[in-house]
Design a protein around this motif. Structure first.
Motif, mmCIF file in Angstrom:
data_model
loop_
_atom_site.group_PDB
_atom_site.id
_atom_site.type_symbol
_atom_site.label_atom_id
_atom_site.label_comp_id
_atom_site.label_asym_id
_atom_site.label_seq_id
_atom_site.Cartn_x
_atom_site.Cartn_y
_atom_site.Cartn_z
ATOM 1 N N LYS A 1 -10.894 -4.306 9.596
ATOM 2 C CA LYS A 1 -9.564 -4.083 10.183
ATOM 3 C C LYS A 1 -9.420 -4.886 11.478
ATOM 4 N N ALA B 1 1.064 -5.150 -7.659
ATOM 5 C CA ALA B 1 0.593 -6.501 -7.319
ATOM 6 C C ALA B 1 -0.470 -6.407 -6.240
ATOM 7 N N ALA C 1 -1.521 -1.859 2.968
ATOM 8 C CA ALA C 1 -2.523 -1.969 1.906
ATOM 9 C C ALA C 1 -3.888 -2.285 2.503
ATOM 10 N N THR D 1 -9.944 -7.355 0.576
ATOM 11 C CA THR D 1 -8.560 -6.877 0.757
ATOM 12 C C THR D 1 -8.137 -6.913 2.220
ATOM 13 N N GLY E 1 0.817 -1.226 0.000
ATOM 14 C CA GLY E 1 0.000 0.000 0.000
ATOM 15 C C GLY E 1 0.841 1.262 0.000
ATOM 16 N N GLN F 1 -3.147 13.258 0.705
ATOM 17 C CA GLN F 1 -4.309 12.469 1.156
ATOM 18 C C GLN F 1 -5.426 12.569 0.125
ATOM 19 N N ILE G 1 -2.017 -7.867 -2.739
ATOM 20 C CA ILE G 1 -1.551 -8.622 -1.561
ATOM 21 C C ILE G 1 -2.209 -10.001 -1.479
ATOM 22 N N CYS H 1 -3.590 3.430 14.950
ATOM 23 C CA CYS H 1 -3.396 4.883 14.918
ATOM 24 C C CYS H 1 -4.718 5.633 14.754
ATOM 25 N N SER H 2 -4.688 6.878 15.193
ATOM 26 C CA SER H 2 -5.846 7.772 15.048
ATOM 27 C C SER H 2 -5.858 8.412 13.655
ATOM 28 N N ASN H 3 -6.750 9.377 13.441
ATOM 29 C CA ASN H 3 -6.930 10.013 12.128
ATOM 30 C C ASN H 3 -5.671 10.753 11.671
ATOM 31 N N ASN H 4 -5.207 10.404 10.484
ATOM 32 C CA ASN H 4 -4.074 11.102 9.877
ATOM 33 C C ASN H 4 -4.555 12.203 8.944
ATOM 34 N N ALA I 1 1.605 3.212 -2.343
ATOM 35 C CA ALA I 1 1.162 4.299 -3.228
ATOM 36 C C ALA I 1 -0.023 5.053 -2.634
HETATM 37 P P1 NAD Z 1 -5.184 4.733 1.302
HETATM 38 O O1 NAD Z 1 -6.566 4.351 0.940
HETATM 39 O O2 NAD Z 1 -4.713 6.133 1.013
HETATM 40 O O3 NAD Z 1 -4.135 3.757 0.577
HETATM 41 C C1 NAD Z 1 -4.316 2.364 0.517
HETATM 42 C C2 NAD Z 1 -3.334 1.821 -0.521
HETATM 43 O O4 NAD Z 1 -3.487 0.393 -0.553
HETATM 44 C C3 NAD Z 1 -3.572 2.322 -1.935
HETATM 45 O O5 NAD Z 1 -2.365 2.728 -2.527
HETATM 46 C C4 NAD Z 1 -4.158 1.118 -2.658
HETATM 47 O O6 NAD Z 1 -3.869 1.093 -4.045
HETATM 48 C C5 NAD Z 1 -3.495 -0.022 -1.909
HETATM 49 N N1 NAD Z 1 -4.253 -1.281 -1.986
HETATM 50 C C6 NAD Z 1 -5.578 -1.452 -1.765
HETATM 51 N N2 NAD Z 1 -5.920 -2.738 -1.939
HETATM 52 C C7 NAD Z 1 -4.778 -3.409 -2.252
HETATM 53 C C8 NAD Z 1 -4.468 -4.770 -2.532
HETATM 54 N N3 NAD Z 1 -5.414 -5.710 -2.533
HETATM 55 N N4 NAD Z 1 -3.198 -5.092 -2.805
HETATM 56 C C9 NAD Z 1 -2.215 -4.138 -2.820
HETATM 57 N N5 NAD Z 1 -2.453 -2.842 -2.584
HETATM 58 C C10 NAD Z 1 -3.715 -2.470 -2.299
HETATM 59 O O7 NAD Z 1 -5.014 4.393 2.832
HETATM 60 P P2 NAD Z 1 -4.243 5.176 3.996
HETATM 61 O O8 NAD Z 1 -5.113 6.224 4.539
HETATM 62 O O9 NAD Z 1 -2.881 5.503 3.515
HETATM 63 O O10 NAD Z 1 -4.150 4.005 5.092
HETATM 64 C C11 NAD Z 1 -3.102 3.056 5.042
HETATM 65 C C12 NAD Z 1 -3.289 2.058 6.161
HETATM 66 O O11 NAD Z 1 -3.299 2.730 7.415
HETATM 67 C C13 NAD Z 1 -4.592 1.282 6.098
HETATM 68 O O12 NAD Z 1 -4.344 -0.043 6.496
HETATM 69 C C14 NAD Z 1 -5.498 1.983 7.111
HETATM 70 O O13 NAD Z 1 -6.427 1.082 7.650
HETATM 71 C C15 NAD Z 1 -4.485 2.428 8.127
HETATM 72 N N6 NAD Z 1 -4.836 3.633 8.884
HETATM 73 C C16 NAD Z 1 -5.215 4.786 8.244
HETATM 74 C C17 NAD Z 1 -5.471 5.948 8.972
HETATM 75 C C18 NAD Z 1 -5.881 7.238 8.307
HETATM 76 O O14 NAD Z 1 -6.248 8.185 8.998
HETATM 77 N N7 NAD Z 1 -5.823 7.360 6.997
HETATM 78 C C19 NAD Z 1 -5.371 5.915 10.375
HETATM 79 C C20 NAD Z 1 -5.003 4.706 11.002
HETATM 80 C C21 NAD Z 1 -4.721 3.589 10.242
#
Ligand code: NAD
Ligand code: DAU
Length: 355
Positions: free
Chosen positions: A163, A57, A81, A99, A7, A194, A59, A186-189, A9
């Motif tokens: 999750k 690819a 991811a 996923t 993940g 974004q 996961i 983690c909390s909200n980023n 990207a």
């Molecule tokens: P995002 O949606 O911006 O990015 C997710 C990435 O995963 C994308 O690049 C997507 O192409 C890739 N992806 C999705 N399905 C896939 C698969 N089957 N195989 C390979 N790649 C795949 O998400 P984010 O906000 O960057 O969050 C990243 C992680 O952190 C997640 O696991 C999320 O649950 C966790 N998280 C996010 C936050 C937040 O505030 N954004 C807070 C706590 C935890």
């Protein structure tokens, strides 16, 4: 150290890749399916680095992941991811199960087979870091409570439930098979890169386009905000120094109501980019609430502070200002996304006025 980031990207994953690649002793393999949320433009600054490799690819493709682990002699997997947006999980939960649950299971299968084939110090040093969310803990009352690592799981949305399920799988692979896992919740980023379906970038870009800034319900829900680069530093620490089998809560100690967040965005924009007439505040629009909307999240990040020495460097105010300036100065990144009629796509759920 050889990292395989899933993940990478996405929003947080790209911050992790940029951070890890800034250290020449690291090599990073970024494995990403490139869903709607994946964007290689977020990796432009490291795309040609000799210590960075991108592989498109899924996961869920365990044989391909296994081959990549062997080919790149991976020391540490950082698994980000996921399908990550709560509203999308309400509209269509299936991809979240595929996923976040099944994909994580396949990744664990590949990681376990690879780890079993390692020997000596490389086997002892291997880590599988699962990146999770505070949403697994569910809903807090407005006036009391905080999430610790021992808070029972009570997820509300399909996203949070998926999750939570993946967290349980990761822990089971540690208890049952001995796979050296670490977890973080983690909390909200918020921050640069974004995807503009999440509250802060949506609010900033809608404001800049003179469109309504949608606030669900009365805007009283509370989130605990953390600047993404502070999260990336925490993830590097957990992945490299965390104790196998342990979880670490990560948060910004910055609880704000959603209404406070959007009003602050409007204040900053009124100062940075004044409108010809009126204020950005005029665009704030109360809309139908999210079903099952958790009232409040709050993280106790004492364990990662005490054991790994992490603390956030940005306050909510300084991080938000950096973020808004970044969106103003980097329309090359978001124009192609907004141009894809993205804003229209989500109007059905998010901008129906409150009845
Ligand atoms: P995002 O949606 O911006 O990015 C997710 C990435 O995963 C994308 O690049 C997507 O192409 C890739 N992806 C999705 N399905 C896939 C698969 N089957 N195989 C390979 N790649 C795949 O998400 P984010 O906000 O960057 O969050 C990243 C992680 O952190 C997640 O696991 C999320 O649950 C966790 N998280 C996010 C936050 C937040 O505030 N954004 C807070 C706590 C935890
Ligand atoms: O807490 C961590 C979680 O934070 C992550 O696990 C998720 O991946 C991430 O998406 C985020 O979830 P939220 O649902 O809290 O984030 P979102 O930006 O979608 O919403 C933040 C708050 O703002 C939430 O209370 C809903 C509200 N909201 C959201 C949008 C998109 C609005 O009021 N209006 C909106 O248009």
């Amino acid at each position: 150290m050889n990292f395989l980031v899933t993940g990478g990207a996405g929003f947080i994953g790209s911050a992790v890749c940029r951070l890890l690649c800034s250290k020449p002793e690291n090599h990073v393999v970024n494995v990403d399916k490139l869903t709607y949320a994946g964007n290689l433009a977020s990796l432009r600054s490291i795309g040609n680095n000799p210590n960075y490799t991108f592989v498109q690819a899924d996961i869920g493709d365990a044989p391909q992941i296994g081959a990549l682990l062997r080919q790149h002699e991976t020391d540490v997997i950082i698994h980000l991811a996921a399908e990550s947006h709560v509203d999308r999980s309400i509209d269509g939960p299936s991809a979240f199960v595929d996923t976040n649950i099944v994909g994580t299971f396949q990744l664990l299968t590949a990681a376990l087979e690879y780890w079993r084939g390692l020997a000596g110090s490389r086997k002892a040093a291997f880590r599988f870091h699962h990146v999770s969310t505070d949403e697994v803990y569910g809903d807090l009352p407005f006036d009391s409570g905080i999430f610790t690592e021992d808070t029972p799981y009570a997820p509300s949305s399909p996203y949070a439930a998926s999750k939570a399920a993946s967290d349980h799988l990761v822990r089971a692979w540690h208890s049952t098979y001995g796979l050296p896992v670490v977890l973080s919740n983690c909390s909200n980023n918020y921050g640069p890169y974004q995807f503009p379906e999440k509250l802060i970038p949506l609010g900033v870009l809608n404001a800049l386009h003179g469109k309504p800034i949608p606030v669900y319900g009365a805007g009283a829900n509370v989130r605990d905000w953390l600047f993404v680069e502070d999260h990336a530093r925490a993830l590097e620490l957990v992945a490299t120094s965390g104790v196998p089998g342990e979880s670490y809560n990560i948060g910004g100690n910055s609880e704000r109501t959603n209404l406070h967040v959007v009003k602050t965005i409007c204040d900053v924009l009124d100062r940075m980019r004044p409108k010809a007439t009126g204020s950005y505040h005029d665009l704030i629009t109360f809309v139908r609430d999210r079903p099952g909307h958790d009232r409040r999240y709050a993280i106790d990040a004492e364990k990662i502070r005490r054991e790994l020495g992490w603390r956030p460097s940005e306050t909510f105010e300084s991080g938000l200002e950096r973020t808004i300036r970044w969106y103003i100065e980097n329309d090359w990144w978001w124009q192609p996304i907004r141009g894809g009629n993205y804003a229209g796509e989500r109007l059905g759920l998010s901008t129906e006025p409150t009845p």
